[in-house]
Design a protein around this motif. Sequence first.
Motif, PDB file in Angstrom:
ATOM      1  N   GLU A  11       0.826  -1.212   0.000  1.00  0.00           N
ATOM      2  CA  GLU A  11       0.000   0.000   0.000  1.00  0.00           C
ATOM      3  C   GLU A  11       0.864   1.267   0.000  1.00  0.00           C
ATOM      4  O   GLU A  11       0.499   2.269  -0.611  1.00  0.00           O
ATOM      5  N   LEU A  12       2.013   1.208   0.663  1.00  0.00           N
ATOM      6  CA  LEU A  12       2.903   2.371   0.719  1.00  0.00           C
ATOM      7  C   LEU A  12       3.722   2.548  -0.563  1.00  0.00           C
ATOM      8  O   LEU A  12       3.977   3.664  -0.999  1.00  0.00           O
ATOM      9  N   VAL A  13       4.160   1.438  -1.161  1.00  0.00           N
ATOM     10  CA  VAL A  13       5.065   1.535  -2.307  1.00  0.00           C
ATOM     11  C   VAL A  13       4.333   1.729  -3.638  1.00  0.00           C
ATOM     12  O   VAL A  13       4.874   2.349  -4.555  1.00  0.00           O
ATOM     13  N   GLN A  14       3.098   1.235  -3.754  1.00  0.00           N
ATOM     14  CA  GLN A  14       2.404   1.285  -5.046  1.00  0.00           C
ATOM     15  C   GLN A  14       2.264   2.705  -5.610  1.00  0.00           C
ATOM     16  O   GLN A  14       2.556   2.914  -6.791  1.00  0.00           O
ATOM     17  N   PRO A  15       1.877   3.713  -4.808  1.00  0.00           N
ATOM     18  CA  PRO A  15       1.796   5.076  -5.371  1.00  0.00           C
ATOM     19  C   PRO A  15       3.153   5.594  -5.863  1.00  0.00           C
ATOM     20  O   PRO A  15       3.220   6.307  -6.864  1.00  0.00           O
ATOM     21  N   ILE A  16       4.227   5.227  -5.197  1.00  0.00           N
ATOM     22  CA  ILE A  16       5.583   5.629  -5.615  1.00  0.00           C
ATOM     23  C   ILE A  16       5.891   5.000  -6.968  1.00  0.00           C
ATOM     24  O   ILE A  16       6.369   5.669  -7.890  1.00  0.00           O
ATOM     25  N   LEU A  17       5.600   3.713  -7.105  1.00  0.00           N
ATOM     26  CA  LEU A  17       5.870   3.003  -8.359  1.00  0.00           C
ATOM     27  C   LEU A  17       5.000   3.531  -9.492  1.00  0.00           C
ATOM     28  O   LEU A  17       5.478   3.683 -10.619  1.00  0.00           O
ATOM     29  N   ASP A  18       3.736   3.819  -9.192  1.00  0.00           N
ATOM     30  CA  ASP A  18       2.839   4.371 -10.220  1.00  0.00           C
ATOM     31  C   ASP A  18       3.396   5.693 -10.754  1.00  0.00           C
ATOM     32  O   ASP A  18       3.429   5.926 -11.965  1.00  0.00           O
ATOM     33  N   GLU A  19       3.868   6.521  -9.848  1.00  0.00           N
ATOM     34  CA  GLU A  19       4.409   7.826 -10.227  1.00  0.00           C
ATOM     35  C   GLU A  19       5.664   7.683 -11.100  1.00  0.00           C
ATOM     36  O   GLU A  19       5.889   8.474 -12.011  1.00  0.00           O
ATOM     37  N   LEU A  20       6.458   6.664 -10.844  1.00  0.00           N
ATOM     38  CA  LEU A  20       7.705   6.454 -11.582  1.00  0.00           C
ATOM     39  C   LEU A  20       7.538   5.485 -12.761  1.00  0.00           C
ATOM     40  O   LEU A  20       8.517   5.102 -13.399  1.00  0.00           O
ATOM     41  N   SER A  21       6.301   5.071 -13.034  1.00  0.00           N
ATOM     42  CA  SER A  21       5.986   4.107 -14.111  1.00  0.00           C
ATOM     43  C   SER A  21       6.771   2.804 -13.950  1.00  0.00           C
ATOM     44  O   SER A  21       7.347   2.272 -14.906  1.00  0.00           O
ATOM     45  N   LEU A  22       6.792   2.294 -12.729  1.00  0.00           N
ATOM     46  CA  LEU A  22       7.459   1.035 -12.428  1.00  0.00           C
ATOM     47  C   LEU A  22       6.424   0.016 -11.964  1.00  0.00           C
ATOM     48  O   LEU A  22       5.342   0.372 -11.508  1.00  0.00           O
ATOM     49  N   GLY A  54      17.288   2.976  -6.042  1.00  0.00           N
ATOM     50  CA  GLY A  54      17.649   3.907  -4.972  1.00  0.00           C
ATOM     51  C   GLY A  54      16.562   4.915  -4.696  1.00  0.00           C
ATOM     52  O   GLY A  54      16.255   5.223  -3.534  1.00  0.00           O
ATOM     53  N   GLN A  55      15.954   5.437  -5.771  1.00  0.00           N
ATOM     54  CA  GLN A  55      14.853   6.406  -5.637  1.00  0.00           C
ATOM     55  C   GLN A  55      13.684   5.801  -4.874  1.00  0.00           C
ATOM     56  O   GLN A  55      13.145   6.404  -3.946  1.00  0.00           O
ATOM     57  N   VAL A  56      13.296   4.580  -5.278  1.00  0.00           N
ATOM     58  CA  VAL A  56      12.172   3.902  -4.627  1.00  0.00           C
ATOM     59  C   VAL A  56      12.531   3.604  -3.172  1.00  0.00           C
ATOM     60  O   VAL A  56      11.724   3.810  -2.267  1.00  0.00           O
ATOM     61  N   SER A  57      13.752   3.154  -2.937  1.00  0.00           N
ATOM     62  CA  SER A  57      14.193   2.814  -1.584  1.00  0.00           C
ATOM     63  C   SER A  57      14.113   4.028  -0.655  1.00  0.00           C
ATOM     64  O   SER A  57      13.582   3.929   0.457  1.00  0.00           O
ATOM     65  N   ARG A  59      12.320   6.827  -0.973  1.00  0.00           N
ATOM     66  CA  ARG A  59      10.942   7.286  -0.767  1.00  0.00           C
ATOM     67  C   ARG A  59      10.145   6.303   0.083  1.00  0.00           C
ATOM     68  O   ARG A  59       9.373   6.697   0.953  1.00  0.00           O
ATOM     69  N   LEU A  60      10.357   5.002  -0.154  1.00  0.00           N
ATOM     70  CA  LEU A  60       9.655   3.987   0.627  1.00  0.00           C
ATOM     71  C   LEU A  60      10.140   3.999   2.075  1.00  0.00           C
ATOM     72  O   LEU A  60       9.335   3.869   3.000  1.00  0.00           O
ATOM     73  N   SER A  61      11.421   4.181   2.269  1.00  0.00           N
ATOM     74  CA  SER A  61      11.988   4.230   3.617  1.00  0.00           C
ATOM     75  C   SER A  61      11.323   5.339   4.439  1.00  0.00           C
ATOM     76  O   SER A  61      10.945   5.131   5.608  1.00  0.00           O
ATOM     77  N   THR A  62      11.142   6.498   3.828  1.00  0.00           N
ATOM     78  CA  THR A  62      10.477   7.619   4.503  1.00  0.00           C
ATOM     79  C   THR A  62       9.049   7.243   4.877  1.00  0.00           C
ATOM     80  O   THR A  62       8.605   7.479   5.999  1.00  0.00           O
ATOM     81  N   LYS A  63       8.326   6.634   3.928  1.00  0.00           N
ATOM     82  CA  LYS A  63       6.931   6.235   4.179  1.00  0.00           C
ATOM     83  C   LYS A  63       6.860   5.170   5.280  1.00  0.00           C
ATOM     84  O   LYS A  63       5.969   5.204   6.122  1.00  0.00           O
ATOM     85  N   LEU A  64       7.799   4.218   5.269  1.00  0.00           N
ATOM     86  CA  LEU A  64       7.813   3.174   6.300  1.00  0.00           C
ATOM     87  C   LEU A  64       8.101   3.777   7.679  1.00  0.00           C
ATOM     88  O   LEU A  64       7.510   3.365   8.680  1.00  0.00           O
ATOM     89  N   ASP A  65       9.002   4.753   7.719  1.00  0.00           N
ATOM     90  CA  ASP A  65       9.302   5.420   8.992  1.00  0.00           C
ATOM     91  C   ASP A  65       8.071   6.134   9.537  1.00  0.00           C
ATOM     92  O   ASP A  65       7.803   6.107  10.737  1.00  0.00           O
ATOM     93  N   GLU A  66       7.286   6.750   8.643  1.00  0.00           N
ATOM     94  CA  GLU A  66       6.077   7.464   9.059  1.00  0.00           C
ATOM     95  C   GLU A  66       4.992   6.492   9.532  1.00  0.00           C
ATOM     96  O   GLU A  66       4.379   6.695  10.572  1.00  0.00           O
ATOM     97  N   ALA A  67       4.769   5.429   8.766  1.00  0.00           N
ATOM     98  CA  ALA A  67       3.703   4.470   9.097  1.00  0.00           C
ATOM     99  C   ALA A  67       4.127   3.521  10.216  1.00  0.00           C
ATOM    100  O   ALA A  67       3.285   3.049  10.977  1.00  0.00           O
ATOM    101  N   ASP A  68       5.403   3.208  10.272  1.00  0.00           N
ATOM    102  CA  ASP A  68       6.000   2.357  11.298  1.00  0.00           C
ATOM    103  C   ASP A  68       5.293   1.002  11.487  1.00  0.00           C
ATOM    104  O   ASP A  68       4.915   0.640  12.602  1.00  0.00           O
ATOM    105  N   PRO A  69       5.125   0.217  10.387  1.00  0.00           N
ATOM    106  CA  PRO A  69       4.419  -1.063  10.520  1.00  0.00           C
ATOM    107  C   PRO A  69       5.288  -2.204  11.072  1.00  0.00           C
ATOM    108  O   PRO A  69       4.774  -3.258  11.415  1.00  0.00           O
TER     109      PRO A  69
END
Length: 157
Positions: A11-22, A54-57, A59-69
């Motif tokens: 759920e956290l990574v999909q919007p990042i990937l969509d934005e980067l067309s990955l 690296g870009q995905v890592s 951005r995802l790292s920041t989102k994971l830190d915020e959500a803290d799952p």
Amino acid sequence: MASKIVQQTEELVQPILDELSLELVDIVYEKEGPNWFLRVYIDKDDGVDIEECGQVSERLSTKLDEADPITEAYFLEVSSPGVERPLKKETDFEKHIGKHVYVKLYEPISGEKEFTGDLVDFKDGNATIRYKEKTKQKEVEIPFAKIAKARLAVTFD
């Protein structure tokens, strides 16, 4: 627990990937020795490079830190799935018709639980694989629901 972490990460990574067309290929959360690893595999038609990983890592790292799952310490790895990319979804099979694949089944078909051959078709939820048995070419139709594991397979001709 691991499946919940995988779901939250998706759920956290999909919007990042969509934005980067990955494309998201797979997410694995597993323990190796004393360490936990959160591995995110990404791809695109002409492959991903280290910069995109690296870009995905980051951005995802920041989102994971915020959500803290994840409560325990872990290592985040974002990478390409490599040449033996897993085939997880029906769309993966559709996109890789004509490629050499390895498929492992939950239960045998024609007495076999593993097939390596060319993916010649995928329609109506069934993969058709052309494989060699001794000197004969054979085809097997495998329902997607019976596939336990599948990946692209490297051939050395």
